[in-house]
Write a protein that holds these residues in place. Structure first.
Motif, PDB file in Angstrom:
ATOM      1  N   GLN A  17       0.867  -1.172   0.000  1.00 57.26           N
ATOM      2  CA  GLN A  17       0.000   0.000   0.000  1.00 57.26           C
ATOM      3  C   GLN A  17       0.904   1.221   0.000  1.00 57.26           C
ATOM      4  OE1 GLN A  17      -3.615  -0.270   0.202  1.00 57.26           O
ATOM      5  NE2 GLN A  17      -3.463   1.850  -0.499  1.00 57.26           N
ATOM      6  N   ALA A  18       1.160   1.779  -1.197  1.00 60.28           N
ATOM      7  CA  ALA A  18       2.116   2.878  -1.334  1.00 60.28           C
ATOM      8  C   ALA A  18       1.573   4.188  -0.786  1.00 60.28           C
ATOM      9  CB  ALA A  18       2.516   3.045  -2.803  1.00 60.28           C
ATOM     10  N   LEU A  19       0.280   4.432  -0.973  1.00 63.74           N
ATOM     11  CA  LEU A  19      -0.364   5.645  -0.463  1.00 63.74           C
ATOM     12  C   LEU A  19      -1.652   5.250   0.243  1.00 63.74           C
ATOM     13  CD1 LEU A  19       0.097   8.046  -3.528  1.00 63.74           C
ATOM     14  CD2 LEU A  19       1.416   8.049  -1.395  1.00 63.74           C
ATOM     15  N   LYS A  20      -1.871   5.771   1.439  1.00 61.73           N
ATOM     16  CA  LYS A  20      -2.975   5.325   2.285  1.00 61.73           C
ATOM     17  C   LYS A  20      -3.966   6.446   2.579  1.00 61.73           C
ATOM     18  CE  LYS A  20       0.289   2.138   4.504  1.00 61.73           C
ATOM     19  NZ  LYS A  20       0.951   1.756   5.777  1.00 61.73           N
ATOM     20  N   GLY A  21      -4.459   7.066   1.534  1.00 58.94           N
ATOM     21  CA  GLY A  21      -5.477   8.095   1.720  1.00 58.94           C
ATOM     22  C   GLY A  21      -4.888   9.459   2.026  1.00 58.94           C
ATOM     23  N   ILE A  22      -4.144  10.027   1.077  1.00 57.90           N
ATOM     24  CA  ILE A  22      -3.480  11.315   1.272  1.00 57.90           C
ATOM     25  C   ILE A  22      -4.444  12.457   0.969  1.00 57.90           C
ATOM     26  CG2 ILE A  22      -1.572  12.806   0.564  1.00 57.90           C
ATOM     27  CD1 ILE A  22      -0.691  10.289   2.034  1.00 57.90           C
ATOM     28  N   ASP A  23      -4.558  13.391   1.909  1.00 59.63           N
ATOM     29  CA  ASP A  23      -5.322  14.627   1.734  1.00 59.63           C
ATOM     30  C   ASP A  23      -4.368  15.794   1.939  1.00 59.63           C
ATOM     31  OD1 ASP A  23      -8.254  13.794   1.475  1.00 59.63           O
ATOM     32  OD2 ASP A  23      -7.688  12.754   3.318  1.00 59.63           O
ATOM     33  N   LEU A  24      -4.276  16.656   0.924  1.00 59.84           N
ATOM     34  CA  LEU A  24      -3.277  17.723   0.979  1.00 59.84           C
ATOM     35  C   LEU A  24      -3.675  18.850   0.039  1.00 59.84           C
ATOM     36  CD1 LEU A  24      -0.455  18.548   2.040  1.00 59.84           C
ATOM     37  CD2 LEU A  24       0.526  17.295   0.099  1.00 59.84           C
ATOM     38  N   GLN A  25      -3.510  20.073   0.508  1.00 54.14           N
ATOM     39  CA  GLN A  25      -3.763  21.248  -0.321  1.00 54.14           C
ATOM     40  C   GLN A  25      -2.521  22.125  -0.337  1.00 54.14           C
ATOM     41  OE1 GLN A  25      -7.152  23.222   1.390  1.00 54.14           O
ATOM     42  NE2 GLN A  25      -8.624  21.705   0.652  1.00 54.14           N
ATOM     43  N   ILE A  26      -2.144  22.570  -1.533  1.00 50.93           N
ATOM     44  CA  ILE A  26      -0.989  23.459  -1.688  1.00 50.93           C
ATOM     45  C   ILE A  26      -1.478  24.756  -2.328  1.00 50.93           C
ATOM     46  CG2 ILE A  26       1.273  23.758  -2.768  1.00 50.93           C
ATOM     47  CD1 ILE A  26       1.563  20.693  -2.695  1.00 50.93           C
ATOM     48  N   GLU A  27      -1.194  25.863  -1.672  1.00 54.31           N
ATOM     49  CA  GLU A  27      -1.681  27.163  -2.123  1.00 54.31           C
ATOM     50  C   GLU A  27      -0.871  27.675  -3.308  1.00 54.31           C
ATOM     51  OE1 GLU A  27      -4.347  28.448  -0.847  1.00 54.31           O
ATOM     52  OE2 GLU A  27      -4.553  27.104   0.883  1.00 54.31           O
ATOM     53  N   GLN A  28      -1.485  28.534  -4.094  1.00 46.64           N
ATOM     54  CA  GLN A  28      -0.765  29.182  -5.184  1.00 46.64           C
ATOM     55  C   GLN A  28       0.338  30.077  -4.619  1.00 46.64           C
ATOM     56  OE1 GLN A  28      -3.026  30.795  -8.529  1.00 46.64           O
ATOM     57  NE2 GLN A  28      -4.875  29.836  -7.715  1.00 46.64           N
ATOM     58  N   GLY A  29       1.501  30.013  -5.237  1.00 49.00           N
ATOM     59  CA  GLY A  29       2.626  30.846  -4.825  1.00 49.00           C
ATOM     60  C   GLY A  29       3.445  30.288  -3.677  1.00 49.00           C
ATOM     61  N   GLU A  30       3.085  29.116  -3.149  1.00 55.15           N
ATOM     62  CA  GLU A  30       3.845  28.516  -2.048  1.00 55.15           C
ATOM     63  C   GLU A  30       5.152  27.914  -2.550  1.00 55.15           C
ATOM     64  OE1 GLU A  30       2.316  26.572   1.737  1.00 55.15           O
ATOM     65  OE2 GLU A  30       0.873  25.883   0.252  1.00 55.15           O
ATOM     66  N   PHE A  31       6.127  27.865  -1.650  1.00 55.20           N
ATOM     67  CA  PHE A  31       7.315  27.022  -1.837  1.00 55.20           C
ATOM     68  C   PHE A  31       7.132  25.907  -0.819  1.00 55.20           C
ATOM     69  CE2 PHE A  31      11.697  27.541  -3.743  1.00 55.20           C
ATOM     70  CZ  PHE A  31      12.019  26.210  -3.616  1.00 55.20           C
ATOM     71  N   PHE A  32       6.727  24.736  -1.279  1.00 61.88           N
ATOM     72  CA  PHE A  32       6.222  23.665  -0.426  1.00 61.88           C
ATOM     73  C   PHE A  32       7.182  22.485  -0.435  1.00 61.88           C
ATOM     74  CE2 PHE A  32       3.586  20.029   0.662  1.00 61.88           C
ATOM     75  CZ  PHE A  32       2.757  20.516   1.656  1.00 61.88           C
ATOM     76  N   GLY A  33       7.459  21.925   0.743  1.00 64.52           N
ATOM     77  CA  GLY A  33       8.335  20.771   0.850  1.00 64.52           C
ATOM     78  C   GLY A  33       7.552  19.495   1.098  1.00 64.52           C
ATOM     79  N   LEU A  34       7.872  18.453   0.345  1.00 60.43           N
ATOM     80  CA  LEU A  34       7.276  17.127   0.526  1.00 60.43           C
ATOM     81  C   LEU A  34       8.409  16.183   0.887  1.00 60.43           C
ATOM     82  CD1 LEU A  34       4.653  15.426   0.260  1.00 60.43           C
ATOM     83  CD2 LEU A  34       5.320  14.972  -2.108  1.00 60.43           C
ATOM     84  N   LEU A  35       8.476  15.814   2.163  1.00 61.65           N
ATOM     85  CA  LEU A  35       9.617  15.071   2.675  1.00 61.65           C
ATOM     86  C   LEU A  35       9.205  13.694   3.192  1.00 61.65           C
ATOM     87  CD1 LEU A  35      11.320  17.913   4.767  1.00 61.65           C
ATOM     88  CD2 LEU A  35      11.584  17.413   2.322  1.00 61.65           C
ATOM     89  N   GLY A  36      10.193  12.831   3.298  1.00 60.79           N
ATOM     90  CA  GLY A  36       9.952  11.496   3.825  1.00 60.79           C
ATOM     91  C   GLY A  36      11.116  10.595   3.472  1.00 60.79           C
ATOM     92  N   PRO A  37      11.284   9.488   4.205  1.00 63.87           N
ATOM     93  CA  PRO A  37      12.363   8.550   3.884  1.00 63.87           C
ATOM     94  C   PRO A  37      12.074   7.820   2.573  1.00 63.87           C
ATOM     95  CG  PRO A  37      10.930   7.634   5.563  1.00 63.87           C
ATOM     96  CD  PRO A  37      10.467   9.047   5.334  1.00 63.87           C
ATOM     97  N   ASN A  38      13.054   7.088   2.085  1.00 61.05           N
ATOM     98  CA  ASN A  38      12.846   6.274   0.890  1.00 61.05           C
ATOM     99  C   ASN A  38      11.693   5.306   1.135  1.00 61.05           C
ATOM    100  OD1 ASN A  38      15.028   7.444  -0.460  1.00 61.05           O
ATOM    101  ND2 ASN A  38      16.469   5.941   0.348  1.00 61.05           N
ATOM    102  N   GLY A  39      10.803   5.200   0.160  1.00 56.78           N
ATOM    103  CA  GLY A  39       9.664   4.304   0.289  1.00 56.78           C
ATOM    104  C   GLY A  39       8.465   4.909   0.982  1.00 56.78           C
TER     105      GLY A  39
END
Length: 304
Positions: A17-39
């Motif tokens: 199960q690679a993704l388990k129900g992701i809910d996320l909003q990114i605003e216009q003009g943001e510099f947004f980081g998406l972090l996490g370990p390998n896998g």
């Protein structure tokens, strides 16, 4: 309207199960980081966003355009720099960018191509064949390809992995300029100092789940505190201080031990405990915790 809207996204590869129900909003003009370990699921999420994979459940939109139902408009709004070095060995840098422009129906794009080439320090390689470039130069071209159609949303998936300091500085100067001009930037990186410096907000994934989402400053203030580094010339650390030891640093080379403190007021408490235990302290270092330390705390489950 959100730059990126992710709602209930799930993805399975066989038993994983690679993704388990992701809910996320990114605003216009943001510099947004998406972090996490390998896998953790970062690249899977980006692949669904870019149309390279299909979610089993949920939906993603870019500037209101569904990546499945309105894929053409979604692709036009998005530029993606992949992790892998993917290139056509039969064309020069300039030809590669002209061909990329053609994919988006841009016939007269040379002025912007020249500007991208200049800002990514590719001027002296513009007419060189792609197969003759170094790995770092090829990565610069990947960045240029993602920007060639002036997308309002730019996704950078490990853009500085394995490249030199000069490219990193050049890239971030240009990308920061684009962000100041209103472009939305989404960054995944294992260089957490980059994320700490550049990103307004950060989301952290762990095993396909979103475990933290907050402003970078809030995350540091809420989870960090201070660290006290000790190197003991003799004696052993008192048992009473064991709960403060950062696990990854136990038994570190050179005898250095890092202790987590809530604030400056606890420094004397630690030093007094060492004196009472007849520990001879050779070196002391006090430092604020950075995003890497926060990341370790979260991934170890201390703040999940």
């Amino acid at each position: 309207m959100k730059a990126i809207q992710i709602s209930g996204v799930r993805k399975r590869y066989g038993s994983l199960q690679a993704l388990k129900g992701i809910d996320l909003q990114i605003e216009q003009g943001e510099f947004f980081g998406l972090l996490g370990p390998n896998g953790a699921g970062k690249t899977t999420l980006i692949s669904i966003l870019a149309g390279l994979a299909r979610a089993d459940e949920g939906r993603i939109s870019v500037l209101g355009h569904d990546v499945v139902d309105d894929y053409a408009a979604a692709r036009l709004s998005l530029g993606v720099v992949p992790q892998e070095l993917v290139f056509d060995p039969f064309f020069t840098v300039r030809e590669t960018l002209r061909i990329q422009s053609g994919y988006f129906g841009l016939r007269r794009n040379d002025a912007w191509i020249d500007e991208i080439i200049h800002h990514l320090d590719l001027d002296d390689k513009a007419d060189a064949n792609m197969r003759a470039l170094s790995g770092g130069m090829k990565r610069r071209v990947l960045v240029a390809q993602a920007l060639v159609h002036r997308p309002p949303v730019i996704v950078l998936d490990e853009p500085t992995a394995g490249v030199d300091v000069e490219l990193r500085q050049t890239l971030w100067k240009f990308i920061s300029r684009l962000n100041c001009e209103g472009h939305t930037i989404v960054l995944t990186t294992h260089y957490l100092e980059e994320a700490e410096t550049l990103c307004h907000r950060i989301a952290m994934l762990k095993q396909g789940e979103l475990v933290v989402l907050d402003k970078t400053a809030n995350m540091l203030a809420r989870l960090s505190g201070l660290q006290l580094g000790l190197r003991l010339a003799s004696g052993a650390l008192p048992v009473s201080l064991a709960p403060r030891v950062i696990p990854e640093e136990q038994g570190a080379a050179g005898g250095r031990i890092r202790l987590r403190l809530a604030g400056h007021g606890e420094i004397e408490e630690v030093l007094r405990a060492c004196r009472e235990a007849n520990c001879e302290i050779e070196d002391v270092e006090l430092q604020k915790v950075d995003l890497e330390d926060v990341f370790v705390q979260i991934m170890s489950g201390e703040h999940a």
